[in-house]
Design an enzyme around this catalytic site. Structure first.
Site, PDB file in Angstrom:
ATOM      1  N   ASP A 202       0.863  -1.189   0.000  1.00  0.00           N
ATOM      2  CA  ASP A 202       0.000   0.000   0.000  1.00  0.00           C
ATOM      3  C   ASP A 202       0.899   1.238   0.000  1.00  0.00           C
ATOM      4  O   ASP A 202       1.750   1.390   0.868  1.00  0.00           O
ATOM      5  CB  ASP A 202      -0.895  -0.024   1.253  1.00  0.00           C
ATOM      6  CG  ASP A 202      -1.936   1.095   1.258  1.00  0.00           C
ATOM      7  OD1 ASP A 202      -3.031   0.851   1.776  1.00  0.00           O
ATOM      8  OD2 ASP A 202      -1.644   2.209   0.771  1.00  0.00           O
TER       9      ASP A 202
ATOM     10  N   ASP B 272      -3.874   2.192  -5.125  1.00  0.00           N
ATOM     11  CA  ASP B 272      -2.491   2.134  -4.618  1.00  0.00           C
ATOM     12  C   ASP B 272      -2.204   0.889  -3.796  1.00  0.00           C
ATOM     13  O   ASP B 272      -1.316   0.885  -2.955  1.00  0.00           O
ATOM     14  CB  ASP B 272      -2.161   3.397  -3.814  1.00  0.00           C
ATOM     15  CG  ASP B 272      -2.723   3.363  -2.402  1.00  0.00           C
ATOM     16  OD1 ASP B 272      -3.758   2.696  -2.209  1.00  0.00           O
ATOM     17  OD2 ASP B 272      -2.112   3.967  -1.511  1.00  0.00           O
ATOM     18  N   GLU B 273      -2.982  -0.154  -4.035  1.00  0.00           N
ATOM     19  CA  GLU B 273      -2.807  -1.387  -3.260  1.00  0.00           C
ATOM     20  C   GLU B 273      -2.733  -2.593  -4.191  1.00  0.00           C
ATOM     21  O   GLU B 273      -3.560  -2.724  -5.096  1.00  0.00           O
ATOM     22  CB  GLU B 273      -4.051  -1.624  -2.412  1.00  0.00           C
ATOM     23  CG  GLU B 273      -4.023  -1.099  -1.029  1.00  0.00           C
ATOM     24  CD  GLU B 273      -5.380  -1.352  -0.424  1.00  0.00           C
ATOM     25  OE1 GLU B 273      -5.509  -2.297   0.353  1.00  0.00           O
ATOM     26  OE2 GLU B 273      -6.317  -0.609  -0.777  1.00  0.00           O
TER      27      GLU B 273
HETATM   28  P1  TTP Z   1      -5.175   5.101   0.824  1.00  0.00           P
HETATM   29  O1  TTP Z   1      -4.165   4.034   0.571  1.00  0.00           O
HETATM   30  O2  TTP Z   1      -6.330   4.755   1.709  1.00  0.00           O
HETATM   31  O3  TTP Z   1      -4.469   6.370   1.466  1.00  0.00           O
HETATM   32  P2  TTP Z   1      -3.050   7.005   1.186  1.00  0.00           P
HETATM   33  O4  TTP Z   1      -2.248   6.175   0.248  1.00  0.00           O
HETATM   34  O5  TTP Z   1      -3.218   8.425   0.778  1.00  0.00           O
HETATM   35  O6  TTP Z   1      -2.377   7.010   2.611  1.00  0.00           O
HETATM   36  P3  TTP Z   1      -1.822   5.778   3.477  1.00  0.00           P
HETATM   37  O7  TTP Z   1      -0.369   6.070   3.678  1.00  0.00           O
HETATM   38  O8  TTP Z   1      -2.590   5.815   4.735  1.00  0.00           O
HETATM   39  O9  TTP Z   1      -2.050   4.528   2.678  1.00  0.00           O
HETATM   40  O10 TTP Z   1      -5.758   5.611  -0.534  1.00  0.00           O
HETATM   41  C1  TTP Z   1      -4.977   5.717  -1.724  1.00  0.00           C
HETATM   42  C2  TTP Z   1      -5.356   6.942  -2.509  1.00  0.00           C
HETATM   43  O11 TTP Z   1      -6.741   6.903  -2.828  1.00  0.00           O
HETATM   44  C3  TTP Z   1      -5.147   8.238  -1.745  1.00  0.00           C
HETATM   45  O12 TTP Z   1      -3.838   8.739  -1.884  1.00  0.00           O
HETATM   46  C4  TTP Z   1      -6.181   9.129  -2.348  1.00  0.00           C
HETATM   47  C5  TTP Z   1      -7.286   8.211  -2.763  1.00  0.00           C
HETATM   48  N1  TTP Z   1      -8.403   8.254  -1.796  1.00  0.00           N
HETATM   49  C6  TTP Z   1      -9.461   9.127  -2.033  1.00  0.00           C
HETATM   50  O13 TTP Z   1      -9.474   9.832  -3.039  1.00  0.00           O
HETATM   51  N2  TTP Z   1     -10.484   9.180  -1.143  1.00  0.00           N
HETATM   52  C7  TTP Z   1     -10.510   8.429   0.005  1.00  0.00           C
HETATM   53  O14 TTP Z   1     -11.461   8.554   0.813  1.00  0.00           O
HETATM   54  C8  TTP Z   1      -9.407   7.552   0.257  1.00  0.00           C
HETATM   55  C9  TTP Z   1      -9.382   6.707   1.512  1.00  0.00           C
HETATM   56  C10 TTP Z   1      -8.390   7.489  -0.665  1.00  0.00           C
HETATM   57 MG    MG Z   2      -2.048   4.123   0.553  1.00  0.00          MG
END
Ligand code: TTP
Ligand code: MG
Length: 388
Positions: free
Chosen positions: A9, A104-105
């Site tokens: 992630d 992003d996963e």
């Molecule tokens: P996430 O992996 O949930 O968040 P992140 O990568 O920004 O942070 P983390 O380090 O905690 O993993 O989500 C991936 C991307 O998806 C994030 O950068 C932006 C988008 N996203 C949204 O647009 N809306 C949302 O509510 C979430 C959770 C994510």
């Molecule tokens: Mg993330």
């Protein structure tokens, strides 16, 4: 053979890309998301901004209150999608069993890759280093015997962490994990479970399965498995079987009532554009020729087409061409009975990864097409109905 699943992630994904591409953003609180002015919600925030309490899905105006000095940027989804594709390509250098599950996963089944590396830890480090060196982005990684546990592992050490969960770690881990923190358990389910005396994931695993099934039906069985840390679902690799290539893609619509109202006709053309261009993108294709078909109330039919050198597949690009064609027509006293759009002279991108990523972004953001926000503003929410 025991399976070994790796989950990755990206850290603060959209914000990290903006920080990478704008050196003046580095080390600063960055908030990505929102629309015009203070409208919309936060997509994500850099870790510096999270210290102020800003998080995904928070209204922008609230984020501005919490940290007025943060840098707010709307974001560029096309750029992010391209980065997602690159991440998957890097994952595919470790194994071909790679399944992207969100923007992003990614899950990787690394069971067969172990002999080529020193250890699980080394696979994770290799992946982190490749992503850092090639994309200048950081990520967190979890490794475990299944997808559920691997995802839980990733969360434990964020950002930039590597966490390995072995089967024997599950009991202790789950006894300390509040039930609402468990993936796949929503707020409502958590309340119901607490009413049954289930407060931790460990409690869930020990709770009689039969009662869960009585209470939740089929989901009860899944819950019971989750509580025991069992997840039999496989990592489903991206299919490369997208070989189904049509010559053209078209949609027509017969109007409920014949009309010469140009604004109404343009709205219908917009809807048709969404339909056809969505189908086009689903095929991972773009079109050189756009044809507008019109049937008049006297049943005569005209077609008008335009060919472009650079193939197109976004709604905005196609709609612009369609409207240019339409604006040249002299309707006279005729009314229109049927409208059609045909996309032909197609060009196909080979890459199934792009296709998969496109659908993930679409699922998350309603549309990947930049046109949508503009069109929504112009024609209102209801006309925008991307998809089928
Ligand atoms: P996430 O992996 O949930 O968040 P992140 O990568 O920004 O942070 P983390 O380090 O905690 O993993 O989500 C991936 C991307 O998806 C994030 O950068 C932006 C988008 N996203 C949204 O647009 N809306 C949302 O509510 C979430 C959770 C994510
Ligand atoms: Mg993330």
């Amino acid at each position: 053979m025991e399976r070994i699943i790796l989950h990755i992630d990206m850290d603060a994904f959209f914000a990290a890309i903006e920080q990478r591409d704008n050196p003046e953003f580095q080390g600063k609180p960055i908030v990505v998301g929102g629309g015009e002015g203070n409208k919309g919600v936060v997509s994500t925030a850099s870790y510096e901004a999270r210290k102020f309490g800003i998080h995904s899905a928070m209204p922008i105006y609230q984020a501005k209150k919490l940290c007025p000095d943060a840098i707010f940027t709307k974001g560029n989804y096309h750029k992010y999608a391209e980065e997602s594709v690159k991440i998957i390509n890097i994952c595919q250098t470790i194994t071909s069993i790679v399944e992207p599950v969100s923007v992003d996963e990614v899950y990787l089944d690394i069971s067969g890759s172990i002999p080529f590396f020193e250890s699980k830890q080394q696979i994770a480090e290799t992946l982190q280093n490749k992503i850092l060196n090639e994309l200048h982005l950081t990520c967190s990684i979890g490794i475990a015997p299944n997808k559920l546990l691997a995802k839980i592992a990733t969360e434990i050490n964020k950002p930039s962490g590597i966490t390995i969960i072995e089967k024997n770690d599950v009991e202790k881990l789950f006894d300390n994990m509040p039930i609402e923190k468990m993936f796949g358990i929503g707020e409502k389910t958590a309340i119901t479970l607490k009413n049954l005396g289930i407060y931790t994931s460990g409690d869930l695993g020990r709770f009689p399965e039969s009662i869960l099934v009585k209470r939740f039906g089929k989901f009860g069985k899944k819950l019971s498995y989750m509580g025991k840390g069992i997840d039999k679902s496989p990592v489903v690799p991206i299919s490369s079987s997208n070989r189904n290539r049509p010559k053209s893609i078209s949609n027509e619509i017969t109007l409920l009532e014949n009309t010469s109202d140009k604004e109404r006709i343009k709205k219908i053309l917009l809807k048709l554009t969404h339909k056809t261009s969505y189908r086009l993108r689903k095929k991972n294709a773009s079109a050189h020729t756009i044809t507008l078909k019109i049937k008049y109330d006297n049943f005569s039919v005209n077609t008008f087409n335009h060919t472009v050198e650079q193939a197109v597949n976004y709604d905005s690009e196609i709609y612009k061409i369609v409207i240019n064609l339409f604006d040249k027509i002299n309707l006279g006293f005729r009314k229109i009975r049927l409208l059609g759009i045909r996309l032909s002279n197609l060009e196909f991108a080979e890459d199934p990864v792009q296709l998969t990523i496109f659908s993930l972004y679409k699922k998350r953001f309603a549309s990947i097409s930049q046109a949508v926000d503009k069109l929504k503003k112009k024609y209102g929410e209801r006309i925008i109905n991307i998809g089928e």
